[in-house]
Design an enzyme around this catalytic site. Structure first.
Site: not given
Ligand SMILES: *Cc1c(COP(=O)(O)O)cnc(C)c1O
Length: 463
Positions: A112
């Site tokens: 993110k």
């Molecule tokens: C947020 C997250 C996901 C999922 O991503 P999306 O965009 O919500 O599908 C997967 N793995 C980790 C470690 C995350 O922080």
């Protein structure tokens, strides 16, 4: 670039309003009016280009007319200069067919950061230009809070308060939030559960007077800026491994569908991506949908990959809009029915299109543990419980006919308990974070009381 709503009933917006706004007034999500195209020559010219240089070119058409080129390019350079691997999103080969893209070299060790670090800077720029301020309030079960805090820390025009359930987030996750030393950041350990945190945040957003008073905003996963910035690493993967006539497949650990949606956008921009893998944990609504055309909501179950513990993937609506030929009225009808009945019903032929674009895969907790162990024994790589789901799909899904890139969404040290359970050793934090447990923590413990929480948010605004 203009942005249109997936429900077709809201006016088109420019980039700035799309960035700062949440849902469209008709309940839809904003999406670009058209797809800028990346040519074969452009892709070829990126083979050895830096992450930041590819980022500038991929995103330029989306911000055109809103943020001037020099300002935007400086923001991109500054954002990715702080990442701790020179390649920013390095690729590691695991076997003859599978590459692992590490998206955990940002400040909070999860993917993110790749979008939020840039989105925070874009927010500050647009707010300054408009003479506005924003108060971000969010709830976290651990993972997303730290990325939001890292994105907002030190911004001039944004204050942020994050609520987490007291005693229910891991020590690493808590410290990644509470040790950030910035005067616009506040953390609240709420005496309650994650649902309580989320409910109080919702209450604040539903209080129109409060919302206006503090300029309440969110940087959640429906934010177009986040999806846009995530397109970049798909372009980087294609630049390194693919060519116009040699496509790659990609597998993505999926929760809210934001990450894999960015991969789909990359494909729509002409990048040579053949099939996208939607890799889920036991919360497998997307897998059930893509395998059996069954999208029915079940209760969310906790798993070893908590950032994917989601049933309703909000960004899926953006993909539906595309696959339903951008018929906003039809999307509106399908989504309303889904919300009321808990079941998604699509017109003839639409599911077949979904099944063609994506391949689904699921690992339950037992599978997560055994696959982490297998991959460590076979490759030496110790993976976190989210990334393992994409690697497992990349290695096992027969529908992948090309070289596959498995997206690595978190560093194993973020989920040390699960990793230890799988392989018997505790992954260490990277060197640049090793002092996390020495830094002082700063947070307030508060009762689950809306009035008190609102007073706290008011009192901690800087303006
Ligand atoms: C947020 C997250 C996901 C999922 O991503 P999306 O965009 O919500 O599908 C997967 N793995 C980790 C470690 C995350 O922080």
């Amino acid at each position: 670039m203009k942005y249109v709503s997936t429900r077709g009933q809201a006016p088109a917006l420019g980039f700035e309003d799309t960035l700062l706004g949440g849902l469209a007034p008709d309940g839809g999500l904003y999406f670009p009016e058209s797809w800028p195209q990346i040519s074969a020559e452009q892709l070829a010219s990126w083979r050895t280009a830096s992450y930041a240089d590819i980022a500038k070119q991929v995103m330029a058409p989306f911000v055109a007319g809103a943020i001037d080129t020099a300002t935007f390019e400086a923001m991109v350079d500054e954002t990715y200069a702080s990442f701790t691997h020179k390649a920013v999103a390095p690729l590691k080969q695991l076997d003859e067919k599978v590459w692992f893209m590490e998206l955990f070299h940002g400040p909070t060790l999860a993917f993110k950061d790749y979008a939020l670090q840039l989105v925070g800077r874009m927010f500050d720029h647009v707010l300054a230009k408009r003479g506005q301020r924003l108060t971000v309030v969010g709830a976290t079960s651990g993972d997303t809070g730290s990325a939001a805090i890292a994105a907002c820390a030190g911004l001039e025009n944004v204050d942020i308060t994050i609520l987490f359930p007291k005693g229910r987030v891991s020590p690493v996750q808590q410290r990644q939030m509470t040790t950030v030393d910035a005067d616009n950041v506040r953390c609240i350990a709420l005496e309650g559960t994650f649902d309580d945190c989320q409910d109080r945040v919702k209450d604040m957003f539903n209080d129109a007077a409060f919302r206006a008073e503090v300029g309440l905003g969110a940087v959640n996963s429906i934010n177009w800026g986040r999806v846009m910035a995530q397109i970049v690493y798909y372009a980087v993967a294609a630049a390194r491994l693919a060519a116009a006539d040699r496509p790659i497949d990609i597998s993505v650990p999926t929760g809210n569908y934001g990450n894999v949606l960015a991969g789909y956008c990359a494909k729509r921009m002409g990048l040579p991506i053949a099939r996208l893998g939607v890799a889920t944990n036991r919360n497998d609504i997307l897998t059930r949908f893509l395998e059996q055309a069954d999208m029915s909501i079940r209760p969310v179950e906790t798993s070893l990959a908590p950032s994917m513990d989601i049933q309703i993937s909000s960004n899926f609506e953006r993909y539906l809009f595309e696959v339903m030929d951008r018929d906003g009225a039809a999307v509106d009808q399908v989504m309303r029915e889904f919300r009321s009945s808990g079941k998604l019903t699509l017109a003839q032929g639409v599911w077949e299109l979904c099944h063609g674009d994506f391949s689904a895969y699921r690992l339950d907790d037992v599978g997560i543990l055994s696959e982490i162990k297998r991959v460590m024994l076979e490759t030496g790589e110790v993976l976190d419980p989210h990334s393992i789901v994409s690697v497992s799909q990349a290695q096992n899904d027969a529908r992948f006919e090309n070289p596959v890139v498995a997206m690595g969404t978190a560093h194993p040290a973020k989920f040390p308990d699960a990793v230890q359970k799988a392989v018997g050793l505790r992954p260490g934090l990277p060197a640049h974070m090793s002092e996390l447990f020495e830094r002082p923590e700063r947070y307030d413990v508060m009762a689950n009381d809306l009035n008190a929480l609102q007073d706290f948010v008011r009192a901690n605004r800087r303006a």
